[in-house]
Design a protein around this motif. Structure first.
Motif, PDB file in Angstrom:
ATOM      1  N   THR A  64       0.829  -1.205   0.000  1.00 47.34           N
ATOM      2  CA  THR A  64       0.000   0.000   0.000  1.00 47.34           C
ATOM      3  C   THR A  64       0.863   1.255   0.000  1.00 47.34           C
ATOM      4  O   THR A  64       0.614   2.205  -0.760  1.00 47.34           O
ATOM      5  N   LEU A  65       1.911   1.264   0.825  1.00 43.21           N
ATOM      6  CA  LEU A  65       2.828   2.410   0.862  1.00 43.21           C
ATOM      7  C   LEU A  65       3.545   2.563  -0.476  1.00 43.21           C
ATOM      8  O   LEU A  65       3.748   3.675  -0.970  1.00 43.21           O
ATOM      9  N   PHE A  66       3.946   1.429  -1.078  1.00 44.94           N
ATOM     10  CA  PHE A  66       4.608   1.449  -2.378  1.00 44.94           C
ATOM     11  C   PHE A  66       3.686   2.041  -3.443  1.00 44.94           C
ATOM     12  O   PHE A  66       4.088   2.906  -4.230  1.00 44.94           O
ATOM     13  N   ASN A  67       2.437   1.575  -3.474  1.00 43.88           N
ATOM     14  CA  ASN A  67       1.483   2.058  -4.475  1.00 43.88           C
ATOM     15  C   ASN A  67       1.184   3.541  -4.299  1.00 43.88           C
ATOM     16  O   ASN A  67       1.070   4.286  -5.289  1.00 43.88           O
ATOM     17  N   ASP A  68       1.056   3.976  -3.045  1.00 40.85           N
ATOM     18  CA  ASP A  68       0.808   5.400  -2.789  1.00 40.85           C
ATOM     19  C   ASP A  68       1.972   6.251  -3.284  1.00 40.85           C
ATOM     20  O   ASP A  68       1.775   7.354  -3.816  1.00 40.85           O
ATOM     21  N   HIS A  69       3.199   5.723  -3.125  1.00 43.12           N
ATOM     22  CA  HIS A  69       4.363   6.478  -3.594  1.00 43.12           C
ATOM     23  C   HIS A  69       4.389   6.521  -5.121  1.00 43.12           C
ATOM     24  O   HIS A  69       4.798   7.541  -5.700  1.00 43.12           O
ATOM     25  N   CYS A  70       3.972   5.444  -5.765  1.00 45.13           N
ATOM     26  CA  CYS A  70       3.892   5.452  -7.233  1.00 45.13           C
ATOM     27  C   CYS A  70       2.936   6.540  -7.709  1.00 45.13           C
ATOM     28  O   CYS A  70       3.227   7.262  -8.673  1.00 45.13           O
ATOM     29  N   ASP A  71       1.807   6.661  -7.039  1.00 42.50           N
ATOM     30  CA  ASP A  71       0.845   7.711  -7.397  1.00 42.50           C
ATOM     31  C   ASP A  71       1.452   9.094  -7.192  1.00 42.50           C
ATOM     32  O   ASP A  71       1.261   9.999  -8.012  1.00 42.50           O
ATOM     33  N   TYR A  72       2.213   9.223  -6.114  1.00 42.46           N
ATOM     34  CA  TYR A  72       2.787  10.531  -5.779  1.00 42.46           C
ATOM     35  C   TYR A  72       3.828  10.970  -6.807  1.00 42.46           C
ATOM     36  O   TYR A  72       3.780  12.103  -7.308  1.00 42.46           O
ATOM     37  N   ILE A  73       4.749  10.094  -7.154  1.00 44.19           N
ATOM     38  CA  ILE A  73       5.836  10.511  -8.047  1.00 44.19           C
ATOM     39  C   ILE A  73       5.376  10.647  -9.494  1.00 44.19           C
ATOM     40  O   ILE A  73       6.060  11.260 -10.309  1.00 44.19           O
ATOM     41  N   THR A  74       4.209  10.075  -9.839  1.00 35.25           N
ATOM     42  CA  THR A  74       3.680  10.219 -11.204  1.00 35.25           C
ATOM     43  C   THR A  74       2.596  11.291 -11.269  1.00 35.25           C
ATOM     44  O   THR A  74       1.909  11.405 -12.303  1.00 35.25           O
ATOM     45  N   ASN A  75       2.434  12.041 -10.163  1.00 32.48           N
ATOM     46  CA  ASN A  75       1.396  13.081 -10.107  1.00 32.48           C
ATOM     47  C   ASN A  75       0.022  12.512 -10.441  1.00 32.48           C
ATOM     48  O   ASN A  75      -0.777  13.126 -11.159  1.00 32.48           O
ATOM     49  N   ASN A  76      -0.225  11.312  -9.929  1.00 37.00           N
ATOM     50  CA  ASN A  76      -1.501  10.619 -10.115  1.00 37.00           C
ATOM     51  C   ASN A  76      -1.832  10.336 -11.582  1.00 37.00           C
ATOM     52  O   ASN A  76      -3.007  10.217 -11.950  1.00 37.00           O
ATOM     53  N   ASN A  77      -0.786  10.242 -12.416  1.00 34.08           N
ATOM     54  CA  ASN A  77      -0.982   9.791 -13.785  1.00 34.08           C
ATOM     55  C   ASN A  77      -1.267   8.285 -13.728  1.00 34.08           C
ATOM     56  O   ASN A  77      -0.374   7.483 -13.481  1.00 34.08           O
ATOM     57  N   HIS A  78      -2.516   7.927 -13.929  1.00 33.20           N
ATOM     58  CA  HIS A  78      -2.949   6.554 -13.697  1.00 33.20           C
ATOM     59  C   HIS A  78      -2.167   5.542 -14.529  1.00 33.20           C
ATOM     60  O   HIS A  78      -1.745   4.498 -14.008  1.00 33.20           O
ATOM     61  N   TYR A  79      -1.946   5.830 -15.800  1.00 27.92           N
ATOM     62  CA  TYR A  79      -1.284   4.871 -16.680  1.00 27.92           C
ATOM     63  C   TYR A  79       0.145   4.595 -16.221  1.00 27.92           C
ATOM     64  O   TYR A  79       0.551   3.452 -16.047  1.00 27.92           O
ATOM     65  N   ILE A  80       0.923   5.675 -16.016  1.00 27.13           N
ATOM     66  CA  ILE A  80       2.323   5.498 -15.610  1.00 27.13           C
ATOM     67  C   ILE A  80       2.410   4.855 -14.231  1.00 27.13           C
ATOM     68  O   ILE A  80       3.236   3.973 -13.987  1.00 27.13           O
ATOM     69  N   SER A  81       1.528   5.289 -13.336  1.00 28.70           N
ATOM     70  CA  SER A  81       1.532   4.728 -11.988  1.00 28.70           C
ATOM     71  C   SER A  81       1.274   3.228 -12.018  1.00 28.70           C
ATOM     72  O   SER A  81       1.937   2.450 -11.318  1.00 28.70           O
ATOM     73  N   GLU A  82       0.331   2.791 -12.839  1.00 28.34           N
ATOM     74  CA  GLU A  82       0.015   1.362 -12.926  1.00 28.34           C
ATOM     75  C   GLU A  82       1.181   0.572 -13.508  1.00 28.34           C
ATOM     76  O   GLU A  82       1.444  -0.563 -13.104  1.00 28.34           O
ATOM     77  N   VAL A  83       1.897   1.179 -14.466  1.00 28.74           N
ATOM     78  CA  VAL A  83       3.078   0.519 -15.030  1.00 28.74           C
ATOM     79  C   VAL A  83       4.124   0.309 -13.938  1.00 28.74           C
ATOM     80  O   VAL A  83       4.718  -0.777 -13.818  1.00 28.74           O
ATOM     81  N   TYR A  84       4.370   1.340 -13.129  1.00 28.86           N
ATOM     82  CA  TYR A  84       5.327   1.225 -12.025  1.00 28.86           C
ATOM     83  C   TYR A  84       4.907   0.123 -11.046  1.00 28.86           C
ATOM     84  O   TYR A  84       5.726  -0.686 -10.604  1.00 28.86           O
ATOM     85  N   LYS A  85       3.636   0.115 -10.704  1.00 31.53           N
ATOM     86  CA  LYS A  85       3.141  -0.849  -9.714  1.00 31.53           C
ATOM     87  C   LYS A  85       3.307  -2.288 -10.193  1.00 31.53           C
ATOM     88  O   LYS A  85       3.554  -3.190  -9.388  1.00 31.53           O
ATOM     89  N   LYS A  86       3.177  -2.496 -11.492  1.00 30.62           N
ATOM     90  CA  LYS A  86       3.232  -3.853 -12.037  1.00 30.62           C
ATOM     91  C   LYS A  86       4.650  -4.302 -12.387  1.00 30.62           C
ATOM     92  O   LYS A  86       4.934  -5.503 -12.392  1.00 30.62           O
ATOM     93  N   THR A  87       5.521  -3.353 -12.702  1.00 31.11           N
ATOM     94  CA  THR A  87       6.846  -3.739 -13.217  1.00 31.11           C
ATOM     95  C   THR A  87       7.994  -3.529 -12.241  1.00 31.11           C
ATOM     96  O   THR A  87       9.088  -4.048 -12.453  1.00 31.11           O
ATOM     97  N   LYS A  88       7.783  -2.776 -11.189  1.00 30.00           N
ATOM     98  CA  LYS A  88       8.871  -2.470 -10.259  1.00 30.00           C
ATOM     99  C   LYS A  88       8.623  -3.098  -8.886  1.00 30.00           C
ATOM    100  O   LYS A  88       7.482  -3.198  -8.431  1.00 30.00           O
ATOM    101  N   ASN A  89       9.710  -3.504  -8.262  1.00 29.36           N
ATOM    102  CA  ASN A  89       9.637  -4.029  -6.892  1.00 29.36           C
ATOM    103  C   ASN A  89      10.137  -3.022  -5.864  1.00 29.36           C
ATOM    104  O   ASN A  89       9.976  -3.223  -4.662  1.00 29.36           O
TER     105      ASN A  89
END
Length: 355
Positions: free
Chosen positions: A180-205
């Motif tokens: 949850t903390l990881f996903n929230d950070h993905c949203d933060y660094i992508t400025n809530n850009n849903h597409y890029i954030s989802e790519v980060y969540k799925k491809t990065k550990n």
């Protein structure tokens, strides 16, 4: 009676042999699962279920060297964090109010600026009383509003972090909080850009020190290094065969190889010329050892006691040190004098800052 997992018990059998076991888990308040680790009555590795009453009546508890507590805590009103704490038995006896070390996700990594070539602010840190900078209060890393979940495991010198993690019951809950903390950070660094954030969540550990699993959080923040240092163990990257010479003559003792003497001499800054090496066990009373000794751990996680003689202080070859900057980088983290050998032979990972 509820007993801590990994707690060891022993008893002397009628034939004079020693039986030792450790608790794997509590089935309920009156029954526990154990694994036998020493003895002739049950082969090492044998698992059984034993009533707690039988365990406490017929066996003697082997006092743990410390405890590792895995907690889910709240910060503020909504934020959850994972915090893992090392508490030493000697500190409990001395009535110390704070543990020896703590690892948590929602904390600024103070070591990142020293170890990272870029200017990224990393999260997550494992810090001890020894490594905490002088201008920072160690107690700050323990701050939280409440503890929602606590799972405490008994620790004995020689236990590996993997063996401790395998005993945890609530691993999935710790991983859920971290994800949850990881996903929230993905949203933060992508400025809530849903597409890029989802790519980060799925491809990065990992992103900027945020991890999805408890094991990764502890591994990449060098929590096991802090476990070793809590009990004055030098964690090496070399194998037993590299540094310990086993004599095939019956009743002979093991000793350091020439390379082993050179390596440990450079780390402890003493010229070692004679040694005796023993696998560490709780039956060794280190308080009765006369002369110099140290505990080391090989890259297989095996802990050995090295008793040694030395003739003078080791001269650190300053010309072989990469730069003066290297001395400053690990000055508060690693206590030994030869920086070159620290980098090459001490188990300290900096891969977190290369991702």
């Amino acid at each position: 009676m509820k007993l801590l997992k990994n707690t060891r018990y022993y008893k002397w059998e009628d034939d004079g042999s020693l039986t030792e076991l450790r608790i794997l888990k509590m089935q309920n308040e009156s029954l526990c699962s154990v694994i036998f680790t020493k003895g002739l009555k049950f082969a090492p590795g044998t698992k059984k279920k034993i009533p707690v009453q039988e365990l406490t009546d017929n066996y003697t508890k082997l006092r743990p060297d410390g405890y590792i507590s895995f907690d889910i805590v709240t910060v503020g009103k909504k934020l959850k964090d994972v915090m893992v704490i090392i508490t030493r038995q000697e500190d409990i006896q001395a009535r110390e109010k704070t543990p020896y070390a703590v690892c948590r996700q929602c904390a600024v990594d103070l070591f990142a600026k020293q170890l990272s070539p870029d200017n990224v602010d990393y999260a997550g840190i494992s810090v001890s009383k020894e490594s905490c900078p002088a201008d920072v209060k160690f107690e700050n890393f323990l701050a939280c509003e409440s503890v929602e979940l606590d799972e405490t495991i008994a620790y004995y010198i020689g236990d590996s972090l993997d063996s401790i993690l395998n005993l945890l019951r609530h691993t999935s809950q710790f991983d859920t909080v971290l994800t949850t903390l990881f996903n929230d950070h993905c949203d933060y660094i992508t400025n809530n850009n849903h597409y890029i954030s989802e790519v980060y969540k799925k491809t990065k550990n990992e992103i900027n020190g945020y991890y999805k699993s408890l094991k990764d959080l502890l591994y990449w923040n060098n929590f096991e290094y802090d476990i070793y240092r809590a009990f004055d163990i030098i964690p090496l990257t070399v194998s037993k065969e590299d540094i310990i010479c086993t004599d095939e003559i019956k009743d002979s003792v093991d000793k350091l190889t020439v390379y082993g003497m050179q390596l440990l001499s450079s780390i402890v800054c003493r010229n070692i010329y004679e040694s005796i090496v023993l696998p560490y066990d709780k039956d060794i009373d280190m308080k009765k050892i006369q002369g110099s000794f140290m505990l080391i751990a090989t890259n297989e996680g095996k802990v050995f006691l090295v008793a040694y003689k030395y003739n003078d202080n080791y001269k650190v070859p300053l010309e072989s040190i990469e730069s003066e900057e290297n001395i400053e980088k690990l000055n508060n983290i690693l206590p030994y004098g030869s920086v070159q050998n620290v980098y090459e032979h001490i188990q300290f990972r900096n891969g977190k800052y290369k991702s």
